[in-house]
Every structure is written in structure tokens, then in C-alpha cells.
Design a protein around this motif. Structure first.
Motif, PDB file in Angstrom:
ATOM      1  N   ARG A  13       0.784  -1.270   0.095  1.00 17.14           N
ATOM      2  CA  ARG A  13      -0.084  -0.066  -0.047  1.00 17.14           C
ATOM      3  C   ARG A  13       1.009   1.282   0.067  1.00 17.14           C
ATOM      4  O   ARG A  13       1.776   1.314   0.552  1.00 17.14           O
ATOM      5  N   ARG A  14       0.348   2.171  -0.534  1.00 17.36           N
ATOM      6  CA  ARG A  14       1.129   3.475  -0.602  1.00 17.36           C
ATOM      7  C   ARG A  14       0.917   4.057   0.806  1.00 17.36           C
ATOM      8  O   ARG A  14      -0.030   4.239   1.507  1.00 17.36           O
ATOM      9  N   ALA A  15       2.191   4.404   1.280  1.00 14.85           N
ATOM     10  CA  ALA A  15       2.238   5.192   2.730  1.00 14.85           C
ATOM     11  C   ALA A  15       1.154   6.425   2.701  1.00 14.85           C
ATOM     12  O   ALA A  15       1.233   7.176   1.707  1.00 14.85           O
ATOM     13  N   TRP A  16       0.283   6.515   3.778  1.00 13.69           N
ATOM     14  CA  TRP A  16      -0.689   7.622   3.902  1.00 13.69           C
ATOM     15  C   TRP A  16       0.114   8.982   3.800  1.00 13.69           C
ATOM     16  O   TRP A  16      -0.680   9.910   3.305  1.00 13.69           O
ATOM     17  N   ASN A  17       1.249   9.094   4.354  1.00 16.91           N
ATOM     18  CA  ASN A  17       1.694  10.435   4.395  1.00 16.91           C
ATOM     19  C   ASN A  17       2.934  10.759   3.234  1.00 16.91           C
ATOM     20  O   ASN A  17       3.732  11.530   3.435  1.00 16.91           O
ATOM     21  N   LYS A  18       2.849   9.810   2.339  1.00 16.18           N
ATOM     22  CA  LYS A  18       3.882   9.955   1.187  1.00 16.18           C
ATOM     23  C   LYS A  18       3.441  11.282   0.363  1.00 16.18           C
ATOM     24  O   LYS A  18       2.330  11.545  -0.008  1.00 16.18           O
ATOM     25  N   GLY A  19       4.279  12.231   0.112  1.00 12.87           N
ATOM     26  CA  GLY A  19       4.324  13.362  -0.489  1.00 12.87           C
ATOM     27  C   GLY A  19       3.674  14.435   0.318  1.00 12.87           C
ATOM     28  O   GLY A  19       3.224  15.589  -0.211  1.00 12.87           O
ATOM     29  N   ARG A  20       3.338  14.232   1.654  1.00 10.47           N
ATOM     30  CA  ARG A  20       2.641  15.384   2.412  1.00 10.47           C
ATOM     31  C   ARG A  20       3.633  15.736   3.404  1.00 10.47           C
ATOM     32  O   ARG A  20       4.463  14.979   3.798  1.00 10.47           O
ATOM     33  N   ILE A  21       3.353  17.004   3.671  1.00 10.62           N
ATOM     34  CA  ILE A  21       4.238  17.920   4.676  1.00 10.62           C
ATOM     35  C   ILE A  21       3.423  17.536   6.069  1.00 10.62           C
ATOM     36  O   ILE A  21       2.302  17.917   6.204  1.00 10.62           O
ATOM     37  N   ILE A  22       4.127  16.695   6.951  1.00  9.54           N
ATOM     38  CA  ILE A  22       3.419  16.164   8.209  1.00  9.54           C
ATOM     39  C   ILE A  22       4.077  17.151   9.310  1.00  9.54           C
ATOM     40  O   ILE A  22       5.247  17.473   9.495  1.00  9.54           O
ATOM     41  N   GLY A  23       3.104  17.542  10.309  1.00  8.47           N
ATOM     42  CA  GLY A  23       3.468  18.157  11.359  1.00  8.47           C
ATOM     43  C   GLY A  23       2.670  19.541  11.457  1.00  8.47           C
ATOM     44  O   GLY A  23       1.793  19.807  10.794  1.00  8.47           O
ATOM     45  N   GLN A  24       3.082  20.617  12.241  1.00  7.62           N
ATOM     46  CA  GLN A  24       2.293  21.602  12.552  1.00  7.62           C
ATOM     47  C   GLN A  24       2.367  22.538  11.244  1.00  7.62           C
ATOM     48  O   GLN A  24       3.370  22.668  10.480  1.00  7.62           O
ATOM     49  N   LYS A  25       1.141  23.187  11.218  1.00 11.29           N
ATOM     50  CA  LYS A  25       0.821  23.776   9.916  1.00 11.29           C
ATOM     51  C   LYS A  25       1.382  25.283  10.077  1.00 11.29           C
ATOM     52  O   LYS A  25       1.319  25.844  11.225  1.00 11.29           O
ATOM     53  N   ARG A  26       1.716  25.872   9.062  1.00  9.41           N
ATOM     54  CA  ARG A  26       2.575  27.058   9.064  1.00  9.41           C
ATOM     55  C   ARG A  26       1.378  28.277   9.325  1.00  9.41           C
ATOM     56  O   ARG A  26       0.154  28.318   8.654  1.00  9.41           O
ATOM     57  N   PRO A  27       1.636  29.333  10.237  1.00 11.14           N
ATOM     58  CA  PRO A  27       0.685  30.404  10.331  1.00 11.14           C
ATOM     59  C   PRO A  27       0.849  31.226   8.954  1.00 11.14           C
ATOM     60  O   PRO A  27       2.014  31.172   8.325  1.00 11.14           O
ATOM     61  N   LEU A  28      -0.200  31.863   8.663  1.00 13.14           N
ATOM     62  CA  LEU A  28       0.061  32.951   7.623  1.00 13.14           C
ATOM     63  C   LEU A  28       0.619  34.293   8.003  1.00 13.14           C
ATOM     64  O   LEU A  28       0.589  34.540   9.004  1.00 13.14           O
ATOM     65  N   LEU A  29       1.308  35.137   6.986  1.00 11.84           N
ATOM     66  CA  LEU A  29       1.853  36.034   7.303  1.00 11.84           C
ATOM     67  C   LEU A  29       1.158  37.336   7.013  1.00 11.84           C
ATOM     68  O   LEU A  29       0.088  37.066   5.977  1.00 11.84           O
ATOM     69  N   PRO A  30       1.217  38.588   7.644  1.00 11.49           N
ATOM     70  CA  PRO A  30       0.280  39.589   7.107  1.00 11.49           C
ATOM     71  C   PRO A  30      -0.002  39.824   5.670  1.00 11.49           C
ATOM     72  O   PRO A  30      -1.278  39.828   5.189  1.00 11.49           O
ATOM     73  N   LYS A  31       0.859  39.565   4.834  1.00  9.60           N
ATOM     74  CA  LYS A  31       0.806  39.927   3.356  1.00  9.60           C
ATOM     75  C   LYS A  31       0.029  38.897   2.859  1.00  9.60           C
ATOM     76  O   LYS A  31      -0.916  39.218   1.814  1.00  9.60           O
ATOM     77  N   GLN A  32       0.055  37.578   3.151  1.00 13.39           N
ATOM     78  CA  GLN A  32      -0.755  36.617   2.694  1.00 13.39           C
ATOM     79  C   GLN A  32      -2.061  36.579   3.319  1.00 13.39           C
ATOM     80  O   GLN A  32      -3.128  36.339   2.512  1.00 13.39           O
ATOM     81  N   VAL A  33      -2.384  37.052   4.358  1.00  8.23           N
ATOM     82  CA  VAL A  33      -3.870  37.243   4.858  1.00  8.23           C
ATOM     83  C   VAL A  33      -4.341  38.632   3.897  1.00  8.23           C
ATOM     84  O   VAL A  33      -5.558  37.956   3.482  1.00  8.23           O
ATOM     85  N   TRP A  34      -3.784  39.467   3.642  1.00  3.61           N
ATOM     86  CA  TRP A  34      -4.368  40.600   2.760  1.00  3.61           C
ATOM     87  C   TRP A  34      -4.403  40.048   1.400  1.00  3.61           C
ATOM     88  O   TRP A  34      -5.443  40.509   0.696  1.00  3.61           O
ATOM     89  N   ALA A  35      -3.674  39.175   1.097  1.00  2.00           N
ATOM     90  CA  ALA A  35      -3.859  38.819  -0.463  1.00  2.00           C
ATOM     91  C   ALA A  35      -5.107  37.555  -0.450  1.00  2.00           C
ATOM     92  O   ALA A  35      -5.790  37.856  -1.496  1.00  2.00           O
TER      93      ALA A  35
END
Length: 210
Positions: A13-35
């Protein structure tokens, strides 16, 4: 001729986490929020714009966010500046403030025809569901970040929750304030949650007068 019993082969079976970034998700930066806000405003997507802004300001878990009722945010036809809701996990109250920009987007959304007779702030477009699901909210977050050129696997619903807290921590270094805003009972929780280094945390704590 005797038959030969061959060993059973397990399906690979294909590993469930293959090709995925596992762990805490990044917060958005202010410029990304406004975008993201700018794209939603140009698309005149009132529901998603209100959802995005409330998620940033409230810093609450997605399971509580999608269940917000109109009465939680609106009282006597006015948008509340300070809101108090109960966390579904702990049944403890958590407070947050809504910025003027967020209150304006809420006011525009609840006046739209789609909100007539709706009990929940973010109703589902499926008739058998009273509000959007956490899975649907997760898909919306992936669409938002992908629309501004970010890698969706690096962000998730917790990115919204962490965004304002990370910015407050960056500007003030006050982990105690972040702890209260996120509703964490342990001082270590915001340190891990915001990926603050231990030495930085001790330095910040030493400069923080509670």
C-alpha cells in the motif's frame, strides 16, 4: 503431483503520508492574509470572506468555528465586538474580539439573501447539513492558500488559528497573552504550538511582566 503452498503476498500500500508535509501547519503572514482577503473581496464571496476573517480573529478550533451561530456574533441587530463561546472539547468559555474589518464583513454576509432564516453563521449548501463541516472548511483553506501561490500541504485549518497568535508573539513576545488567547492551560503549550525555541521562550518569559 503434490500441490505447492506458496506464501501469501501482502499488498503493497502507498504510505498515507507520502508526499505530504506532516507536522504543525504554518501560520499565514500578514501579506498573505491580505492577499487572500483581496481575492475573496474581488470575487464578492461574502460567506468565505466572513469565515476567513472570523477564523483569523477568533483563533478557535475548526470544530467550534463551523458551529458558530448567528446569535453568537450578533445581538440586537449589532455585531458584537467581544464574543464568548464554549469550547466543545473542554466546555470552557473562550473569549475573542472581532476587528472592525471583520465586523463589517459579518454585517454584509448576514444581510445577504443566502442567510435568510439561517441559524448558523456559515450554513452548508447541502440541505441535509445545518452548517459547513470541518472537512469542507479544510478544503476551503486549501483553496485559499493555493489561490495565492502557496503550497496547500504546508497549511491547514490550524494555520488560521495560529496566524494572529504568531503575529502577537512576534510583535510583543508576550507568551502569557498568547496562552490566554489560545485557551491553553499550560504555558508550554504555546511554546510548542508556535514553534518557539526554548531559549527564546525563556527570554520572552523573563521580559514579560504578568
Amino acid at each position: 503431483m503434490p500441490s505447492v503452498q506458496l506464501p501469501a503476498l501482502a499488498t503493497k500500500r502507498r504510505a498515507w503520508n507520502k508526499g505530504r508535509i506532516i507536522g504543525q501547519k504554518r501560520p499565514l503572514l500578514p501579506k498573505q492574509v491580505w492577499a487572500i482577503r483581496a481575492r475573496l473581496e474581488l470575487a464578492r464571496n461574502l460567506r468565505d470572506l466572513a469565515l476567513f476573517n472570523v477564523a483569523i480573529d477568533s483563533k478557535i478550533h475548526e470544530c467550534d468555528l463551523v458551529k458558530l451561530a448567528v446569535n453568537d456574533l450578533v445581538r440586537d441587530y449589532c455585531i458584537r465586538k467581544r464574543v464568548s463561546v464554549f469550547r466543545s472539547e473542554t466546555q470552557r468559555p473562550v473569549q475573542f474580539e472581532l476587528s472592525e474589518n471583520t465586523r463589517n464583513t459579518i454585517a454584509a454576509w448576514i444581510k445577504s439573501p443566502e442567510m435568510i432564516g439561517c441559524r448558523f453563521m456559515f450554513p452548508s449548501r447541502f440541505h441535509d447539513r445545518p452548517h459547513i463541516s470541518t472537512r469542507q472548511y479544510g478544503r476551503l483553506v486549501r483553496d485559499w492558500v493555493a489561490a495565492i501561490g502557496l503550497e496547500p500541504s504546508g497549511y491547514g485549518t490550524h494555520s488560521q488559528r495560529r496566524t494572529k497568535a504568531a503575529e502577537i508573539c512576534r510583535k510583543t513576545g508576550d507568551l502569557r497573552a498568547v496562552q490566554l488567547l489560545l485557551g491553553h492551560t499550560s504555558f508550554d503549550s504555546p511554546v510548542r504550538y508556535l514553534a518557539v525555541e526554548h531559549e527564546d521562550a525563556l527570554s520572552i518569559a523573563g521580559q514579560t511582566d504578568i
